[in-house]
Design a protein around this motif. Structure first.
Motif, PDB file in Angstrom:
ATOM      1  N   GLY A  64     -50.465 -12.244 -14.790  1.00 43.47           N
ATOM      2  CA  GLY A  64     -49.145 -12.864 -14.823  1.00 43.47           C
ATOM      3  C   GLY A  64     -49.161 -14.371 -14.679  1.00 43.47           C
ATOM      4  N   TYR A  65     -50.316 -14.948 -14.341  1.00 46.81           N
ATOM      5  CA  TYR A  65     -50.398 -16.407 -14.198  1.00 46.81           C
ATOM      6  C   TYR A  65     -50.673 -17.042 -15.558  1.00 46.81           C
ATOM      7  CZ  TYR A  65     -51.114 -15.333  -9.215  1.00 46.81           C
ATOM      8  OH  TYR A  65     -50.990 -14.865  -7.927  1.00 46.81           O
ATOM      9  N   GLU A  66     -49.626 -17.604 -16.152  1.00 49.82           N
ATOM     10  CA  GLU A  66     -49.789 -18.287 -17.440  1.00 49.82           C
ATOM     11  C   GLU A  66     -50.054 -19.782 -17.248  1.00 49.82           C
ATOM     12  OE1 GLU A  66     -46.361 -17.523 -19.800  1.00 49.82           O
ATOM     13  OE2 GLU A  66     -46.765 -15.377 -20.005  1.00 49.82           O
ATOM     14  N   ASN A  67     -49.375 -20.385 -16.277  1.00 45.73           N
ATOM     15  CA  ASN A  67     -49.497 -21.817 -16.021  1.00 45.73           C
ATOM     16  C   ASN A  67     -49.760 -22.053 -14.538  1.00 45.73           C
ATOM     17  OD1 ASN A  67     -48.729 -22.970 -18.734  1.00 45.73           O
ATOM     18  ND2 ASN A  67     -46.909 -21.729 -18.309  1.00 45.73           N
ATOM     19  N   ILE A  68     -50.890 -22.707 -14.242  1.00 43.98           N
ATOM     20  CA  ILE A  68     -51.333 -22.925 -12.867  1.00 43.98           C
ATOM     21  C   ILE A  68     -51.513 -24.423 -12.619  1.00 43.98           C
ATOM     22  CG2 ILE A  68     -53.177 -22.493 -11.198  1.00 43.98           C
ATOM     23  CD1 ILE A  68     -53.842 -19.937 -12.728  1.00 43.98           C
ATOM     24  N   PHE A 126     -43.199 -33.299 -13.961  1.00 40.76           N
ATOM     25  CA  PHE A 126     -43.439 -31.909 -14.340  1.00 40.76           C
ATOM     26  C   PHE A 126     -42.116 -31.168 -14.497  1.00 40.76           C
ATOM     27  CE2 PHE A 126     -47.578 -33.137 -13.193  1.00 40.76           C
ATOM     28  CZ  PHE A 126     -48.469 -32.200 -13.693  1.00 40.76           C
ATOM     29  N   ALA A 127     -42.034 -30.330 -15.524  1.00 46.16           N
ATOM     30  CA  ALA A 127     -40.792 -29.633 -15.849  1.00 46.16           C
ATOM     31  C   ALA A 127     -40.418 -28.627 -14.764  1.00 46.16           C
ATOM     32  CB  ALA A 127     -40.928 -28.919 -17.197  1.00 46.16           C
ATOM     33  N   LYS A 128     -39.134 -28.498 -14.500  1.00 45.42           N
ATOM     34  CA  LYS A 128     -38.641 -27.549 -13.514  1.00 45.42           C
ATOM     35  C   LYS A 128     -38.824 -26.118 -14.020  1.00 45.42           C
ATOM     36  CE  LYS A 128     -37.087 -30.770 -10.756  1.00 45.42           C
ATOM     37  NZ  LYS A 128     -37.726 -31.047  -9.456  1.00 45.42           N
ATOM     38  N   SER A 129     -39.050 -25.211 -13.108  1.00 41.51           N
ATOM     39  CA  SER A 129     -39.099 -23.763 -13.377  1.00 41.51           C
ATOM     40  C   SER A 129     -40.019 -23.429 -14.546  1.00 41.51           C
ATOM     41  CB  SER A 129     -37.683 -23.233 -13.642  1.00 41.51           C
ATOM     42  OG  SER A 129     -36.824 -23.528 -12.565  1.00 41.51           O
ATOM     43  N   SER A 130     -41.232 -23.981 -14.533  1.00 39.43           N
ATOM     44  CA  SER A 130     -42.123 -23.783 -15.685  1.00 39.43           C
ATOM     45  C   SER A 130     -43.531 -23.323 -15.308  1.00 39.43           C
ATOM     46  CB  SER A 130     -42.219 -25.086 -16.488  1.00 39.43           C
ATOM     47  OG  SER A 130     -42.633 -26.147 -15.662  1.00 39.43           O
ATOM     48  N   TYR A 131     -43.817 -23.138 -14.017  1.00 43.30           N
ATOM     49  CA  TYR A 131     -45.165 -22.761 -13.600  1.00 43.30           C
ATOM     50  C   TYR A 131     -45.140 -21.480 -12.765  1.00 43.30           C
ATOM     51  CZ  TYR A 131     -46.900 -27.141 -15.413  1.00 43.30           C
ATOM     52  OH  TYR A 131     -47.241 -28.170 -16.266  1.00 43.30           O
ATOM     53  N   ASP A 132     -46.229 -20.742 -12.869  1.00 42.28           N
ATOM     54  CA  ASP A 132     -46.339 -19.455 -12.176  1.00 42.28           C
ATOM     55  C   ASP A 132     -47.040 -19.576 -10.826  1.00 42.28           C
ATOM     56  OD1 ASP A 132     -45.486 -17.703 -14.560  1.00 42.28           O
ATOM     57  OD2 ASP A 132     -47.162 -18.847 -15.383  1.00 42.28           O
ATOM     58  N   LEU A 133     -47.928 -20.546 -10.703  1.00 42.11           N
ATOM     59  CA  LEU A 133     -48.734 -20.639  -9.497  1.00 42.11           C
ATOM     60  C   LEU A 133     -49.080 -22.096  -9.216  1.00 42.11           C
ATOM     61  CD1 LEU A 133     -50.541 -19.274  -7.280  1.00 42.11           C
ATOM     62  CD2 LEU A 133     -52.368 -19.195  -9.002  1.00 42.11           C
ATOM     63  N   VAL A 134     -48.862 -22.514  -7.971  1.00 39.23           N
ATOM     64  CA  VAL A 134     -49.300 -23.823  -7.505  1.00 39.23           C
ATOM     65  C   VAL A 134     -50.301 -23.601  -6.375  1.00 39.23           C
ATOM     66  CG1 VAL A 134     -48.665 -26.016  -6.447  1.00 39.23           C
ATOM     67  CG2 VAL A 134     -47.137 -24.966  -8.122  1.00 39.23           C
ATOM     68  N   LEU A 135     -51.473 -24.198  -6.497  1.00 35.25           N
ATOM     69  CA  LEU A 135     -52.511 -24.133  -5.476  1.00 35.25           C
ATOM     70  C   LEU A 135     -52.593 -25.495  -4.808  1.00 35.25           C
ATOM     71  CD1 LEU A 135     -55.156 -22.297  -7.682  1.00 35.25           C
ATOM     72  CD2 LEU A 135     -53.697 -21.263  -5.918  1.00 35.25           C
ATOM     73  N   ASN A 136     -52.555 -25.537  -3.470  1.00 37.23           N
ATOM     74  CA  ASN A 136     -52.369 -26.808  -2.791  1.00 37.23           C
ATOM     75  C   ASN A 136     -53.148 -26.876  -1.479  1.00 37.23           C
ATOM     76  OD1 ASN A 136     -49.592 -28.417  -1.106  1.00 37.23           O
ATOM     77  ND2 ASN A 136     -51.253 -29.382  -2.199  1.00 37.23           N
ATOM     78  N   ASN A 137     -53.982 -27.912  -1.370  1.00 39.13           N
ATOM     79  CA  ASN A 137     -54.634 -28.270  -0.110  1.00 39.13           C
ATOM     80  C   ASN A 137     -54.107 -29.650   0.253  1.00 39.13           C
ATOM     81  OD1 ASN A 137     -56.285 -28.808   2.041  1.00 39.13           O
ATOM     82  ND2 ASN A 137     -58.214 -28.561   0.945  1.00 39.13           N
ATOM     83  N   PRO A 138     -52.992 -29.724   1.003  1.00 37.69           N
ATOM     84  CA  PRO A 138     -52.299 -31.013   1.183  1.00 37.69           C
ATOM     85  C   PRO A 138     -53.111 -31.996   2.015  1.00 37.69           C
ATOM     86  CG  PRO A 138     -50.932 -29.141   1.876  1.00 37.69           C
ATOM     87  CD  PRO A 138     -52.329 -28.639   1.722  1.00 37.69           C
TER      88      PRO A 138
END
Length: 377
Positions: free
Chosen positions: A232-236, A297-309
């Motif tokens: 289901g992850y199309e855009n990461i 970056f476009a709103k409501s357009s990604y499936d997954l954000v990976l973050n090490n802040p």
């Protein structure tokens, strides 16, 4: 917004990104000391070619705009902050030339001013790149808060530029003065450096400014062990990507997904591009962006954000960058999109994620780190 007053004028300066009720100034005592030294010793004239390195928000650059300075910075935020402060002071942006840390000028300079970076590797890389731009009589002045100037700092100036002395401390800041020694043999910068990623066939390259440059840090190692896999992850997005390791392994686990790598460091983004291209060749496309968090970056357009802040901006410690990353991740995620965050256990990111997303679950944890998942509902 505060007023910086010095021998070159009065200037309105603000930090960037701009936040309500900002308590911190856009300059420090080292900026003031450098400008005072230039003025009192009459070291600069209208004909001088001036180069500035690592100016955070424009204290040096904007004060010296009559001399049409050129600036080198690895920070997208620094570039944006200086542009905004130029506008606030009604200064033509064409008075200043901005370079990234990967785009050095080629002409010689009469005066070189350096705000000493926190990373010794970054300082080494910069001095090696700057040395060919110096004339025998070029003036080299560096500055930092005294606690950030060590014997190793001075040794680098001695080794690469030439004989080096320091000033007395003033408001807890010190200056470094180097004379150009043309007899010093130049060597190529040792950066980017490369190491093999453990338990894989990947070779990881890192420019000088990149965190954990020589090996895999323990937080990233833990995150890599738990990265998700789904059709289901199309855009990461790998947000705050550093050398792009997290996004690279996410791409490996999700072969049909499109990857975006984002960081405010030009060197980080280029390191991620080098590593991704080496791993997947030209067939697999990815997006590499230097910006402020997820600006553009476009709103409501990604499936997954990976973050090490990160938990600091320059030398200022705080969670304000993490909070901005969480809020903007919520905006770019699709419905049911996921934000995965790794952080030190004591930082309490779960409180913020629950407030923004309305939910937060623990994916994995150990004695030091915790991996959290929040879903946009």
């Amino acid at each position: 917004m505060d007023i910086l007053r010095n021998a070159f004028g009065e200037f309105q300066l603000a930090r960037f990104p701009r936040r309500k009720r900002e308590q911190l100034r856009a300059w420090d005592a080292a900026d003031e000391y450098i400008l005072q030294h230039l003025s009192e010793n009459k070291l600069i004239n209208p004909q001088a070619n001036v180069l500035i390195l690592n100016d955070q928000f424009g204290a040096l650059t904007i004060s010296l705009t009559p001399f049409k300075p050129e600036l080198i910075s690895d920070s997208w935020l620094a570039h944006a902050g200086i542009k905004a402060n130029l506008t606030d002071n009604q200064i033509n942006p064409e008075e200043v030339t901005l370079h990234t840390s990967l785009d050095y000028p080629e002409q010689p300079f009469d005066v070189v001013l350096i705000k000493v970076p926190k990373s010794l590797a970054m300082l080494e890389d910069q001095l090696i790149r700057v040395k060919p731009l110096l004339k025998p009589n070029s003036i080299v002045v560096a500055g930092a808060m005294a606690k950030s100037i060590h014997t190793s700092t001075l040794k680098l100036f001695e080794k690469i530029i030439g004989p080096t002395t320091t000033s007395l401390a003033q408001k807890k800041a010190r200056l470094i003065f180097s004379e150009v020694d043309t007899a010093i043999t130049l060597t190529d910068s040792p950066y980017p450096s490369t190491y093999p990623l453990e338990n894989t066939h990947y070779q990881i390259s890192n420019h000088a400014a990149v965190f954990s440059r020589d090996s895999l840090d323990i937080g990233t190692r833990f995150f890599l062990q738990h990265l998700p896999r789904s059709d289901g992850y199309e855009n990461i997005i790998d947000l705050g990507c550093g050398n792009g390791l997290v996004g690279l392994i996410a791409a490996d686990k999700n072969p049909s997904a499109s990857l975006s790598f984002v960081d405010e460091s030009f060197m980080a983004v280029d390191s991620a591009k080098i590593n991704f291209t080496r791993a997947f060749g030209d067939e697999r496309k990815a997006r590499f962006t230097a910006t402020d968090c997820l600006q553009g970056f476009a709103k409501s357009s990604y499936d997954l954000v990976l973050n090490n802040p990160p938990f600091h901006q320059n030398n200022v410690v705080g969670d304000f960058i993490a909070q901005q990353m969480f809020r903007e991740s919520y905006g770019v995620l699709k419905q049911a999109g996921e934000l995965w965050v790794i952080g030190n256990r004591h930082l309490g990111y779960h409180i913020s994620l629950k407030k923004i997303f309305g939910n937060c679950t623990t994916v994995a944890s150990n004695k030091k780190f915790i991996i959290l998942k929040a879903v946009k509902q």
